[in-house]
Design a protein around this motif. Structure first.
Motif, PDB file in Angstrom:
ATOM      1  N   SER A  19      42.460  39.434  29.194  1.00  0.00           N
ATOM      2  CA  SER A  19      43.638  39.813  29.972  1.00  0.00           C
ATOM      3  C   SER A  19      43.917  38.851  31.128  1.00  0.00           C
ATOM      4  O   SER A  19      44.970  38.924  31.762  1.00  0.00           O
ATOM      5  CB  SER A  19      43.473  41.234  30.527  1.00  0.00           C
ATOM      6  OG  SER A  19      42.322  41.317  31.360  1.00  0.00           O
ATOM      7  N   PHE A  20      42.972  37.957  31.453  1.00  0.00           N
ATOM      8  CA  PHE A  20      43.176  36.990  32.533  1.00  0.00           C
ATOM      9  C   PHE A  20      44.200  35.954  32.092  1.00  0.00           C
ATOM     10  O   PHE A  20      44.177  35.469  30.958  1.00  0.00           O
ATOM     11  CB  PHE A  20      41.848  36.312  32.880  1.00  0.00           C
ATOM     12  CG  PHE A  20      41.892  35.431  34.090  1.00  0.00           C
ATOM     13  CD1 PHE A  20      41.770  35.962  35.360  1.00  0.00           C
ATOM     14  CD2 PHE A  20      42.059  34.058  33.965  1.00  0.00           C
ATOM     15  CE1 PHE A  20      41.802  35.154  36.491  1.00  0.00           C
ATOM     16  CE2 PHE A  20      42.093  33.244  35.079  1.00  0.00           C
ATOM     17  CZ  PHE A  20      41.968  33.792  36.353  1.00  0.00           C
ATOM     18  N   ASP A  21      45.068  35.578  33.001  1.00  0.00           N
ATOM     19  CA  ASP A  21      46.165  34.667  32.686  1.00  0.00           C
ATOM     20  C   ASP A  21      45.643  33.334  32.128  1.00  0.00           C
ATOM     21  O   ASP A  21      44.875  32.630  32.792  1.00  0.00           O
ATOM     22  CB  ASP A  21      46.996  34.406  33.943  1.00  0.00           C
ATOM     23  CG  ASP A  21      48.164  33.489  33.667  1.00  0.00           C
ATOM     24  OD1 ASP A  21      48.074  32.299  33.987  1.00  0.00           O
ATOM     25  OD2 ASP A  21      49.181  33.983  33.112  1.00  0.00           O
ATOM     26  N   ALA A  22      46.068  33.003  30.912  1.00  0.00           N
ATOM     27  CA  ALA A  22      45.558  31.801  30.244  1.00  0.00           C
ATOM     28  C   ALA A  22      45.964  30.529  30.977  1.00  0.00           C
ATOM     29  O   ALA A  22      45.198  29.559  31.040  1.00  0.00           O
ATOM     30  CB  ALA A  22      46.058  31.762  28.796  1.00  0.00           C
ATOM     31  N   LYS A  71      31.832  24.678  29.658  1.00  0.00           N
ATOM     32  CA  LYS A  71      32.207  25.316  28.405  1.00  0.00           C
ATOM     33  C   LYS A  71      33.135  26.486  28.719  1.00  0.00           C
ATOM     34  O   LYS A  71      32.897  27.230  29.671  1.00  0.00           O
ATOM     35  CB  LYS A  71      30.956  25.808  27.680  1.00  0.00           C
ATOM     36  CG  LYS A  71      31.196  26.428  26.305  1.00  0.00           C
ATOM     37  CD  LYS A  71      29.872  26.826  25.696  1.00  0.00           C
ATOM     38  CE  LYS A  71      30.063  27.444  24.305  1.00  0.00           C
ATOM     39  NZ  LYS A  71      30.596  26.480  23.337  1.00  0.00           N
ATOM     40  N   ALA A  72      34.200  26.659  27.944  1.00  0.00           N
ATOM     41  CA  ALA A  72      35.177  27.714  28.198  1.00  0.00           C
ATOM     42  C   ALA A  72      34.989  28.854  27.193  1.00  0.00           C
ATOM     43  O   ALA A  72      34.964  28.631  25.981  1.00  0.00           O
ATOM     44  CB  ALA A  72      36.590  27.165  28.090  1.00  0.00           C
ATOM     45  N   ILE A  73      34.864  30.073  27.725  1.00  0.00           N
ATOM     46  CA  ILE A  73      34.596  31.261  26.914  1.00  0.00           C
ATOM     47  C   ILE A  73      35.634  32.329  27.225  1.00  0.00           C
ATOM     48  O   ILE A  73      35.987  32.543  28.387  1.00  0.00           O
ATOM     49  CB  ILE A  73      33.192  31.824  27.206  1.00  0.00           C
ATOM     50  CG1 ILE A  73      32.103  30.771  26.931  1.00  0.00           C
ATOM     51  CG2 ILE A  73      32.932  33.099  26.413  1.00  0.00           C
ATOM     52  CD1 ILE A  73      32.013  30.365  25.490  1.00  0.00           C
ATOM     53  N   ALA A  74      36.096  33.021  26.196  1.00  0.00           N
ATOM     54  CA  ALA A  74      36.959  34.192  26.366  1.00  0.00           C
ATOM     55  C   ALA A  74      36.249  35.404  25.777  1.00  0.00           C
ATOM     56  O   ALA A  74      35.637  35.323  24.711  1.00  0.00           O
ATOM     57  CB  ALA A  74      38.299  33.986  25.689  1.00  0.00           C
ATOM     58  N   THR A 104      36.616  46.888  39.720  1.00  0.00           N
ATOM     59  CA  THR A 104      37.903  46.275  39.353  1.00  0.00           C
ATOM     60  C   THR A 104      37.674  44.786  39.104  1.00  0.00           C
ATOM     61  O   THR A 104      37.799  43.966  40.023  1.00  0.00           O
ATOM     62  CB  THR A 104      38.948  46.474  40.473  1.00  0.00           C
ATOM     63  OG1 THR A 104      38.410  46.000  41.724  1.00  0.00           O
ATOM     64  CG2 THR A 104      39.298  47.944  40.617  1.00  0.00           C
ATOM     65  N   PRO A 105      37.312  44.407  37.882  1.00  0.00           N
ATOM     66  CA  PRO A 105      36.951  43.024  37.581  1.00  0.00           C
ATOM     67  C   PRO A 105      38.084  42.038  37.881  1.00  0.00           C
ATOM     68  O   PRO A 105      39.262  42.339  37.719  1.00  0.00           O
ATOM     69  CB  PRO A 105      36.649  43.061  36.078  1.00  0.00           C
ATOM     70  CG  PRO A 105      36.300  44.481  35.794  1.00  0.00           C
ATOM     71  CD  PRO A 105      37.157  45.290  36.718  1.00  0.00           C
ATOM     72  N   THR A 106      37.686  40.846  38.310  1.00  0.00           N
ATOM     73  CA  THR A 106      38.663  39.796  38.619  1.00  0.00           C
ATOM     74  C   THR A 106      39.167  39.112  37.358  1.00  0.00           C
ATOM     75  O   THR A 106      40.232  38.515  37.365  1.00  0.00           O
ATOM     76  CB  THR A 106      38.028  38.730  39.513  1.00  0.00           C
ATOM     77  OG1 THR A 106      36.939  38.107  38.806  1.00  0.00           O
ATOM     78  CG2 THR A 106      37.503  39.340  40.805  1.00  0.00           C
ATOM     79  N   GLY A 107      38.374  39.165  36.296  1.00  0.00           N
ATOM     80  CA  GLY A 107      38.766  38.518  35.044  1.00  0.00           C
ATOM     81  C   GLY A 107      38.228  37.113  34.891  1.00  0.00           C
ATOM     82  O   GLY A 107      38.451  36.475  33.859  1.00  0.00           O
ATOM     83  N   LEU A 108      37.510  36.596  35.896  1.00  0.00           N
ATOM     84  CA  LEU A 108      36.986  35.231  35.830  1.00  0.00           C
ATOM     85  C   LEU A 108      35.553  35.193  36.336  1.00  0.00           C
ATOM     86  O   LEU A 108      35.249  35.712  37.416  1.00  0.00           O
ATOM     87  CB  LEU A 108      37.851  34.293  36.674  1.00  0.00           C
ATOM     88  CG  LEU A 108      37.420  32.819  36.726  1.00  0.00           C
ATOM     89  CD1 LEU A 108      37.613  32.156  35.364  1.00  0.00           C
ATOM     90  CD2 LEU A 108      38.201  32.065  37.800  1.00  0.00           C
ATOM     91  N   LEU A 109      34.665  34.582  35.566  1.00  0.00           N
ATOM     92  CA  LEU A 109      33.272  34.373  35.958  1.00  0.00           C
ATOM     93  C   LEU A 109      32.894  32.917  35.708  1.00  0.00           C
ATOM     94  O   LEU A 109      33.483  32.257  34.837  1.00  0.00           O
ATOM     95  CB  LEU A 109      32.330  35.270  35.149  1.00  0.00           C
ATOM     96  CG  LEU A 109      32.391  36.779  35.377  1.00  0.00           C
ATOM     97  CD1 LEU A 109      31.588  37.504  34.290  1.00  0.00           C
ATOM     98  CD2 LEU A 109      31.840  37.136  36.754  1.00  0.00           C
ATOM     99  N   ALA A 110      31.910  32.447  36.456  1.00  0.00           N
ATOM    100  CA  ALA A 110      31.415  31.088  36.250  1.00  0.00           C
ATOM    101  C   ALA A 110      29.896  31.096  36.263  1.00  0.00           C
ATOM    102  O   ALA A 110      29.284  31.542  37.237  1.00  0.00           O
ATOM    103  CB  ALA A 110      31.950  30.156  37.329  1.00  0.00           C
ATOM    104  N   GLU A 111      29.278  30.635  35.192  1.00  0.00           N
ATOM    105  CA  GLU A 111      27.825  30.476  35.131  1.00  0.00           C
ATOM    106  C   GLU A 111      27.479  29.191  35.882  1.00  0.00           C
ATOM    107  O   GLU A 111      27.914  28.102  35.492  1.00  0.00           O
ATOM    108  CB  GLU A 111      27.362  30.393  33.682  1.00  0.00           C
ATOM    109  CG  GLU A 111      25.855  30.245  33.539  1.00  0.00           C
ATOM    110  CD  GLU A 111      25.442  29.927  32.110  1.00  0.00           C
ATOM    111  OE1 GLU A 111      24.266  30.212  31.782  1.00  0.00           O
ATOM    112  OE2 GLU A 111      26.249  29.375  31.348  1.00  0.00           O
TER     113      GLU A 111
END
Length: 259
Positions: free
Chosen positions: A59-62, A76-79, A93-100
């Protein structure tokens, strides 16, 4: 590079991310963590970091995700479907974006030490807030006892708002032993002391010690400190939140050093 869509909890990459989200041991062994949201990712990049993996909820804006990919060319990009993404995020309320991302190890300043020492701070939000306060005050280092919460947990990172990327942190420290070797004044913040932090000289090498949210400082730490000091409270309250007490004391040191 194309985006990889993961739909199974059995995927090895998803399992790795879930361990980082949930396990302090996994984070410690890998020296990695998950950054939650655009603000933390921006702060991490500004501090010189580069994430290994960028993860978005479907649901995060592509288009916005592509902008972040542009700033993180090696990642690496993951959906993930929103339901799987929600399993990785620490907030309701998740932000929709995470970074390892790998832990950063900022260099300690050689200026007059202004060190925050935290004993057994167990609430991740409190810990993050205290690190944020230290970073904002220009503290040269944070020293954390063995009983402190993991400063690189997702919730502590959210509370720190990027402090962990710029403030050198020592973890798992024996605080009384550390005080014994510190070449400066170590002041323990405690109640019912005659000496006020405001009447203390805080301009030289200084360590400010704050204790557990409920129990306060241990007797061993109080005994090891150069002195114990209080924050005067003329109002009808028994005590201050540990994070608030640290903020008052550390910015009193800043005030004295700027005079």
């Amino acid at each position: 590079m194309s985006e990889t869509v993961i739909t199974s909890r059995d995927n090895p990459l998803f399992k790795r991310l879930k361990k980082l989200a949930e396990s302090a041991r996994a984070r410690r062994e890998a020296q990695m963590t998950l950054l939650d949201g655009e603000h933390l990712l921006a702060a991490y990049l500004d501090a010189g970091g580069q994430p290994y993996t960028l993860v978005r909820a479907e649901s995060f804006d592509a288009g916005r995700f592509e902008q972040w990919r542009g700033r993180c060319p090696a990642a690496k990009a993951i959906a993930l479907p929103d339901a799987l993404f929600d399993e990785l995020t620490p907030v309701s309320t998740p932000t929709g974006l995470l970074a390892e991302s790998a832990w950063l190890s900022p260099t300690a300043s050689e200026d007059t030490p202004l060190i925050i020492v935290l004993e057994d701070i167990q609430d991740p939000g409190n810990l993050g807030s205290m690190l944020r306060t230290g970073a904002a005050a220009g503290a040269t280092r944070a020293v954390l006892s063995k009983g402190c919460h993991d400063p690189w947990s997702p919730k502590a990172l959210r509370g720190g708002q990027g402090a962990q990327f710029v403030l050198p942190i020592e973890r798992g420290v024996d605080v009384p032993a550390w005080c014994a070797q510190f070449k400066g004044q170590s002041l323990a913040l405690a109640l019912a002391e005659d000496r006020s932090v405001f009447s203390s000289d805080l301009t030289g090498p200084l360590a400010l010690i704050v204790g557990n949210e409920g129990a306060g400082l241990s007797d061993d730490v109080r005994a090891a400190a150069t002195a114990t000091v209080q924050i005067p409270m003329p109002g009808k309250m028994e005590s201050l939140n540990a994070s608030a007490a640290l903020a008052i004391a550390v910015f009193e040191a800043v005030r004295q050093r700027l005079v």
